[in-house]
Write a protein that holds these residues in place. Structure first.
Motif, short mmCIF file in Angstrom:
data_model
loop_
_atom_site.label_atom_id
_atom_site.label_comp_id
_atom_site.label_asym_id
_atom_site.label_seq_id
_atom_site.Cartn_x
_atom_site.Cartn_y
_atom_site.Cartn_z
N VAL A 102 0.86 -1.18 0.00
CA VAL A 102 0.00 0.00 0.00
C VAL A 102 0.90 1.24 0.00
N VAL A 103 0.61 2.16 -0.92
CA VAL A 103 1.51 3.28 -1.20
C VAL A 103 0.70 4.57 -1.21
N VAL A 142 5.63 11.15 11.96
CA VAL A 142 5.73 11.92 10.71
C VAL A 142 7.16 12.41 10.52
N ASN A 143 7.70 12.14 9.34
CA ASN A 143 9.03 12.64 8.97
C ASN A 143 8.84 13.64 7.84
N ALA A 144 8.95 14.91 8.16
CA ALA A 144 8.70 15.97 7.19
C ALA A 144 9.92 16.30 6.34
N ASP A 145 11.02 15.61 6.58
CA ASP A 145 12.29 16.01 5.95
C ASP A 145 12.71 15.13 4.79
N VAL A 146 12.00 14.04 4.52
CA VAL A 146 12.50 13.07 3.55
C VAL A 146 11.59 13.00 2.32
N LEU A 147 12.13 12.43 1.24
CA LEU A 147 11.36 12.28 0.01
C LEU A 147 10.35 11.15 0.11
N TYR A 148 10.76 10.04 0.68
CA TYR A 148 9.82 8.94 0.87
C TYR A 148 10.32 8.02 1.97
N VAL A 149 9.40 7.22 2.49
CA VAL A 149 9.71 6.24 3.53
C VAL A 149 9.23 4.87 3.05
N ASP A 150 10.13 3.91 3.04
CA ASP A 150 9.80 2.54 2.68
C ASP A 150 9.65 1.75 3.97
N GLY A 151 8.41 1.48 4.33
CA GLY A 151 8.15 0.72 5.55
C GLY A 151 7.88 -0.74 5.29
N GLY A 152 8.29 -1.22 4.11
CA GLY A 152 8.04 -2.62 3.76
C GLY A 152 6.79 -2.74 2.91
N ARG A 153 5.67 -3.05 3.54
CA ARG A 153 4.41 -3.17 2.79
C ARG A 153 3.61 -1.88 2.79
N VAL A 154 4.05 -0.86 3.54
CA VAL A 154 3.41 0.45 3.49
C VAL A 154 4.49 1.48 3.19
N LEU A 155 4.29 2.23 2.10
CA LEU A 155 5.28 3.21 1.66
C LEU A 155 4.59 4.55 1.46
N THR A 156 5.25 5.62 1.86
CA THR A 156 4.68 6.96 1.77
C THR A 156 5.70 7.90 1.16
N SER A 157 5.21 8.90 0.42
CA SER A 157 6.13 9.86 -0.19
C SER A 157 5.69 11.28 0.11
N ALA A 158 6.59 12.20 -0.10
CA ALA A 158 6.31 13.63 0.04
C ALA A 158 5.55 14.11 -1.20
N GLY A 159 5.68 15.39 -1.51
CA GLY A 159 4.91 16.00 -2.58
C GLY A 159 5.21 15.45 -3.96
N ILE A 164 7.36 10.50 -8.02
CA ILE A 164 8.16 9.88 -9.09
C ILE A 164 9.26 9.04 -8.48
N ASP A 165 9.94 9.60 -7.49
CA ASP A 165 11.04 8.87 -6.84
C ASP A 165 10.54 7.58 -6.21
N LEU A 166 9.38 7.65 -5.54
CA LEU A 166 8.87 6.46 -4.88
C LEU A 166 8.40 5.42 -5.90
N CYS A 167 7.76 5.85 -6.98
CA CYS A 167 7.32 4.88 -8.00
C CYS A 167 8.52 4.19 -8.65
N LEU A 168 9.59 4.94 -8.92
CA LEU A 168 10.79 4.32 -9.47
C LEU A 168 11.44 3.40 -8.44
N GLY A 176 14.68 -4.48 -10.44
CA GLY A 176 16.11 -4.22 -10.41
C GLY A 176 16.49 -2.84 -10.92
N ALA A 177 17.75 -2.47 -10.67
CA ALA A 177 18.21 -1.13 -10.99
C ALA A 177 18.26 -0.87 -12.48
N GLU A 178 18.66 -1.86 -13.27
CA GLU A 178 18.81 -1.64 -14.71
C GLU A 178 17.47 -1.28 -15.35
N VAL A 179 16.41 -1.98 -14.98
CA VAL A 179 15.08 -1.68 -15.52
C VAL A 179 14.60 -0.33 -15.01
N ALA A 180 14.77 -0.06 -13.72
CA ALA A 180 14.35 1.24 -13.18
C ALA A 180 15.09 2.38 -13.87
#
Length: 321
Positions: A102-103, A142-159, A164-168, A176-180
């Motif tokens: 869930v993102v 709440v972490n207001a300073d970061v672009l996104y947080v990966d919590g495993g099955r729950v991920l959240t991003s900033a504005g 884009i960063d979180l979807c990539l 994998g990195a090559e496809v991303a």
């Protein structure tokens, strides 16, 4: 197929929906059979949704799409002071309970918090909504300073752009990195910005070939990732003192030169691991000792380099079979 469902609603921001569609809904024949996302736009009630800007979007699916999705994405909510409806919250809880990823993007974190999915968890949102998220949901860290947080099955991003960063990041985790990197290249965006990077920086990240002192330090570091590099050496290349470089690097890039360098080395190692190179060889190639590499890799990605490598070797064998 990995099923991705994006939740739509009246008053949604089209850019955030566009980010999700650009990454997960476009056909990518250049990536071959390994690209395996099946995208669905859904809403509480299928039909026409009003979008910011005075136009409409048709959502062909109802909440049943969340019930069969492997990844559920909630773009920024229309009103962060009001909770989504009970059926939407129930659908989010049910998706999470059965194991879906869930993102949220931007203020979409309010929907996840209202569903209780962020209780006791660290979460990101747009900096302008951070205090409201704290007030409304005090159990969320709440972490207001970061672009996104990966919590495993729950991920959240900033504005918006952080979405884009979180979807990539999700594509990188899945393929994998090559496809991303290839997806990012097609989108003409940076292939990787670390989730821990600051949301707000004084100016755009300098290009490595600019005459800017920080740009000179970055250019030298990227060209010599496999060599011993210290902040003092980077400062010398930038014609600054170490303290000056630390201060100007933080203002320009949003993180310290040491943390940035670790992130670049870990990122550079991914394609080598995915190709099956031994962990010790990869560590040496990107300037780590094996022990240091394993420690920093696990801190960044949450798994060991060996486990990451094996995941892609297994996937390659499955595709071949």
């Amino acid at each position: 197929m990995h099923r991705v469902a994006c939740l739509g609603y009246d008053g949604m921001a089209p850019f955030e929906l566009g980010v999700v569609c650009e990454v997960f809904a476009l056909p990518r024949p250049e990536l071959g059979a390994g690209w395996s996302y099946d995208f669905a736009l859904c809403a509480e009630r299928p039909g026409r949704l009003r979008a910011v800007g005075g136009f409409a979007i048709d959502a062909p699916h109802g909440l049943e799409a969340l019930a069969r999705a492997d990844t559920v994405i909630v773009p920024g909510v229309a009103d962060p002071r009001a909770d989504p409806s009970a059926p939407v919250l129930d659908a989010l809880r049910a998706a999470h309970a059965r194991g879906a990823r869930v993102v949220s993007i931007c203020s979409g974190a309010f929907a996840l918090a209202a569903a209780g999915l962020l209780d006791g968890e660290e979460a990101a949102t747009h900096w302008r909504y951070a205090e409201l998220l704290r007030e409304r949901f005090p159990r969320v860290r709440v972490n207001a300073d970061v672009l996104y947080v990966d919590g495993g099955r729950v991920l959240t991003s900033a504005g918006t752009a952080a979405g884009i960063d979180l979807c990539l990041h999700l594509v990188r985790a899945d393929h994998g990195a090559e496809v991303a990197n290839r997806v990012a290249r097609r989108m003409v965006v940076a292939a990787h910005r670390d989730g821990g990077q600051a949301q707000f920086i004084e100016r755009p990240v300098p290009r490595a070939d600019e005459g800017d002192p920080v740009g000179r330090a970055i250019g030298h570091a990227l060209a010599h990732l496999g060599e011993p590099l210290s902040v003092a050496e980077l400062a010398r290349r930038a014609h600054l003192s170490p303290r000056q470089l630390e201060r100007r690097f933080l203002a320009s890039v949003g993180t310290s030169p040491g943390r940035w360098l670790i992130g670049q080395r870990v990122q550079a190692s991914l394609e080598m691991l995915e190709a099956g190179a031994p962990v010790e060889d990869v560590a040496d190639a990107v300037g780590f000792t094996p022990a240091g590499y394993r420690r920093h890799f696990r801190a960044r990605l949450g798994i060991s380099p060996s486990a990451y490598r094996q995941r892609f070797l297994t996937a390659r064998a499955d595709r071949a079979a």
